[in-house]
Design a protein around this motif. Structure first.
Motif, PDB file in Angstrom:
ATOM      1  N   LEU A 271     -14.939 -17.420  14.934  1.00 33.09           N
ATOM      2  CA  LEU A 271     -15.285 -17.747  13.540  1.00 33.09           C
ATOM      3  C   LEU A 271     -14.054 -18.191  12.754  1.00 33.09           C
ATOM      4  O   LEU A 271     -14.126 -19.119  11.945  1.00 33.09           O
ATOM      5  CB  LEU A 271     -15.927 -16.530  12.858  1.00 33.09           C
ATOM      6  N   LEU A 291     -19.405 -22.444  16.753  1.00 34.63           N
ATOM      7  CA  LEU A 291     -20.350 -21.757  15.858  1.00 34.63           C
ATOM      8  C   LEU A 291     -21.698 -21.560  16.532  1.00 34.63           C
ATOM      9  O   LEU A 291     -22.333 -20.499  16.378  1.00 34.63           O
ATOM     10  CB  LEU A 291     -20.501 -22.550  14.552  1.00 34.63           C
ATOM     11  N   THR A 310     -21.711 -16.890   9.993  1.00 31.22           N
ATOM     12  CA  THR A 310     -21.773 -18.058  10.885  1.00 31.22           C
ATOM     13  C   THR A 310     -22.626 -19.166  10.278  1.00 31.22           C
ATOM     14  O   THR A 310     -22.260 -20.347  10.324  1.00 31.22           O
ATOM     15  CB  THR A 310     -22.346 -17.636  12.249  1.00 31.22           C
TER      16      THR A 310
END
Length: 844
Positions: A271, A291, A310
């Motif tokens: 992330l 992602l 996310t």
């Protein structure tokens, strides 16, 4: 008889020899077993979990040779590996069974520490807090485990939102283990302290502790927590806008977390990497792959807060790519996940409060029993105890008063520290942008009231990016720190000094421009070479000066003029001071006007040309919606709102004349003016056309830059191609007053339909009579049940356009805004031109 005694003695000696020999062999076996257990424990924290699992499997056939405590230690490592591999539910079940067995208190506290972490990770908060209380009860038997329980207690309080208490517990844990010889305990305490600062959003402080985490955990040989420290540095760097550093740290963390087999940590590092790639607008395909992979993992884990983060990054990615529909979809998914995460957070909080409530209830029950016992004792000798109780009460009051004074003093110090931090730049110690403006407004007003000179100075470091690129960001920071110190030393108490952002500094002086120039010369003389990490470099500064004169009304205007003088200093070669008054006489002959359109949604529709004109103009005047006005003022805080000329019941023609005059007044003063109008400045807008003509008639250069109009949005939102049937576009009142015949075979657009029939130019709301008159005229060509559309373009990216379908006869009772547009679709099919048909037949 003597022979029998000697024989017995020899048998005893022989037996003792055998016993000693067997004991020595047993001791050797135990030492070997202990060495193997310790190697498994070492591998459990310093290598991939598969390595320690492999050792455990090798020992499975001869576990009987180990002591019960050693077998429990091996089982504890195995269950910790199960949790690291991602099967935390199975690990939790195994740890719960292990804790039911007999074992030393020190080992039990170690197992409680890991079990509480796993219970928290699977959101079983009652079990986590219950185990924390159980673990506390074993501290008298193993006081050396206090730091471990304080660390895990800090982790739990971090997760339930008690950040201050979490930080306090982590500090206490660190204080207990700092002077000891357990490097891993220090590693865990430092790691938790860094996490607590992270959850307090104090990213500079969190970053400092993360670096120490890397150092201490590396010494302890803990692969997982060392990698998590690097992940934390990357996260803090990204939060502070240093995305290149974040990418570097995030990459290292990802590699090491993969090597350790810690899946959850590896996805967190992904992330950080993806967020920094999006922020720097590079390798967007790689960011998308990261992602999507991360989203699949978190959905399998049902981690709603991570899913929400996310999805938000995916929304930013879609927005970067110009895909608003995808961005909105991801944003909606993020909102849903956030709501689910909030529910879990509330459950977590409720469990925490329930445990707190149970503890307090037990404490109150104990206190009640003790009070009853005291009352029984007091009844025996109440007279003798009365004076003692009175003295005790006075002492308690005194202690309470002292404690209150201590707390008040501490609170005062903390408030003073926080206030200082909120008003000052953390790097240079000078005032921040907001505080400079606040103090500057007061000084500016007082100087004008007393007729004293007042001067603004804007300065920055020449080619500052090259300093960072050649010598590193640490060198750039040291340059800013040093320049801040030299400015503070040079200015002293004669003015307000602050860092405006980046490498730019603002100085506001109760002095004239000549004195300001002399002060800047002293500052430039004070600048000396800087050495960082063995590299010595020097830098120069450029400055712009502007003194208050009769044409400057606000501090924002004064600072803007000084900023423009700084730009001229840059353009003229840098390393110099330029005064705004040096070119003032030439500027009066350089008046010019550019009219630009803000579009319907300024954040999406404003072109780069429009933004450039707004930034570069001397004066910016706006007639836009409130959202666009706020965004323009983000670029130009001195922007003038022309909307103040409107008033209920006021003739709009008078308002238009006042707006014309406001713009022309700035032009006659010799200013470069940018006038920002809503939508397209040349569509259904009298003022922009008129003021351009007036400026040109006065010999002033004037031009208009196009913008996105409501009509352009209408075609997109209603999926209409004007080329298919043609379009007839009119203002509604114009259509009613004049003899206009609609082209029923094509699309008809009537603008400002809410003001239909308003010849006074003073109404800003819809009236049923005017709308009914409009419908009556349209009924000459259209049937009453002909379908029409009321359209309003969306003014915000998160809003939707209004597209309301209704019958023509229902228009008088509909809801209207001043900007509502009536869309009348075609009636019937297109017919061929009879003349063309006749000619075609004749030729045939």
């Amino acid at each position: 008889m003597m022979q029998h005694v000697y024989r017995l003695a020899s048998i005893v000696a022989l037996a003792l020899a055998f016993a000693l020999a067997g004991g020595s062999a047993f001791a050797g076996d135990q030492q070997e077993a202990e060495a193997e257990v310790r190697e498994i424990e070492r591998l459990g924290i310093s290598a991939h979990w598969r390595e320690s699992n492999a050792r455990i499997k090798e020992l499975s056939s001869r576990l009987d040779a180990f002591s019960p405590e050693q077998r429990k230690r091996i089982e504890f490592v195995r269950l910790r590996n199960v949790a690291l591999a991602g099967d935390e539910r199975a690990a939790l079940t195994g740890l719960a069974g292990l804790l039911k067995q007999d074992m030393p208190a020190a080992l039990r506290i170690r197992i409680y520490t890991t079990a509480i972490n796993v219970a928290a990770n699977v959101e079983d908060w009652p079990l986590a807090f219950s185990w924390l209380n159980d673990g506390m009860s074993y501290l008298p038997q193993a006081p050396e485990g206090a730091a471990r329980l304080l660390t895990v207690a800090s982790y739990l309080h971090t997760l339930v939102g008690e950040s201050e208490k979490a930080r306090d517990l982590a500090e206490r844990a660190l204080h207990q283990v700092e002077s000891g010889d357990d490097p891993r305990a220090v590693c865990l305490a430092v790691s938790q302290l860094a996490l607590a600062e992270d959850h307090r959003y104090d990213f500079p402080e969190a970053e400092r502790w993360r670096h120490r985490q890397i150092e201490t955990c590396s010494k302890a040989g803990d692969l997982v927590f060392t990698a998590l420290g690097k992940y934390g540095v990357g996260k803090a760097a990204a939060a502070q806008g240093r995305h290149d550093e974040a990418l570097e740290w995030g990459g290292e963390a990802l590699s090491e977390l993969k090597a350790a087999g810690f899946a959850a940590g590896a996805f967190s590092a992904r992330l950080v990497i993806a967020g920094s790639l999006i922020a720097t607008d590079r390798d967007l395909d790689e960011a998308e792959a990261l992602l999507n992979d991360t989203l699949r993992y978190y959905r399998e884990q049902r981690s709603d807060s991570a899913i929400a983060e996310t999805e938000r990054l995916l929304a930013k990615l879609a927005e970067r790519r110009g895909e608003p529909a995808a961005a909105l979809s991801h944003l909606n998914s993020a909102i849903s996940a956030t709501e689910a995460a909030d529910r879990i957070a509330r459950e977590r909080r409720l469990a925490y409060l329930q445990v707190e409530f149970d503890l307090r209830a037990k404490e109150q029950q104990i206190a009640l029993l003790e009070a009853e016992k005291k009352v029984a004792a007091l009844q025996v000798a109440v007279t003798k105890r009365r004076q003692w109780l009175l003295a005790l009460g006075m002492f308690a009051l005194l202690v309470t008063a002292i404690l209150l004074l201590v707390l008040l003093r501490r609170s005062f110090r903390e408030r003073r520290r926080y206030r200082w931090q909120s008003e000052h730049d953390s790097l240079t110690g000078l005032y921040n942008y907001q505080q400079v403006r606040k103090l500057g407004e007061a000084a500016f007003a007082q100087a004008r009231e007393e007729g004293r000179p007042f001067t603004a100075v804007v300065a920055d470091i020449d080619l500052f990016k090259q300093v960072n690129d050649r010598h590193g960001h640490a060198a750039g920071d040291e340059a800013l720190r040093s320049l801040g110190a030299w400015i503070r030393e040079t200015v002293g108490g004669r003015g307000v000094t602050g860092r405006s952002g980046g490498d730019e500094f603002t100085i506001l002086l109760d002095a004239d421009a000549e004195e300001a120039a002399a002060l800047l010369q002293r500052l430039r003389d004070r600048i000396e070479p800087i050495t960082v990490f063995g590299q010595t470099f020097r830098f120069n500064i450029s400055s712009g000066i502007c003194q208050v004169d009769g044409q400057v009304d606000t501090l924002e205007q004064l600072v803007h003029l000084a900023d423009q003088a700084l730009y001229r200093a840059k353009h003229e070669g840098r390393d110099r001071v330029v005064c705004a008054s040096d070119t003032a006489s030439g500027e009066t002959q350089g008046a010019g006007l550019v009219v630009v359109g803000s579009g319907i949604q300024f954040g999406r529709h404003a072109s780069e040309r429009c933004l450039s004109e707004i930034r570069e103009a001397q004066v910016v005047l706006c007639l836009t919606d409130p959202f666009a006005l706020a965004m323009v003022r983000g670029l130009r805080p001195d922007a003038i709102n022309l909307g103040v000329h409107y008033a209920p019941g006021k003739d709009r023609r008078e308002t238009y004349r006042e707006i014309d005059e406001a713009i022309m007044q700035q032009l006659r003063a010799g200013k470069q003016v940018c006038a920002v109008f809503y939508g397209h400045p040349g569509v259904f807008a009298d003022v922009p056309h008129r003021v351009v003509r007036k400026a040109r008639e006065a010999g002033i250069p004037a031009r208009m830059e196009p913008g996105i109009s409501a009509e352009a949005c209408l075609y997109a939102d209603l999926d209409i191609d004007p080329g298919h049937r043609g379009v007839q576009s009119m203002e509604a009142t114009h259509f009613m007053v004049y003899d206009r015949v609609p082209d029923t075979a094509g699309l008809v657009l009537l603008w400002q339909v809410a003001l239909s029939g308003d010849l006074s130019c003073s109404r800003l709301h819809a009236e049923r009579e005017g709308l009914q008159a409009l419908v009556d005229k349209l009924l000459r060509w259209y049937p009453p049940d002909h379908g029409v559309v009321l359209y309003e373009a969306a003014q915000l990216p998160i809003a939707s356009p209004r597209i309301e379908h209704l019958r023509l006869s229902d228009l008088p009772d509909a809801r209207y805004e001043e900007y509502t547009t009536l869309v009348i679709p075609p009636l019937g099919e297109l017919r061929d031109d009879p003349v063309r048909e006749a000619e075609a037949s004749g030729r045939a």
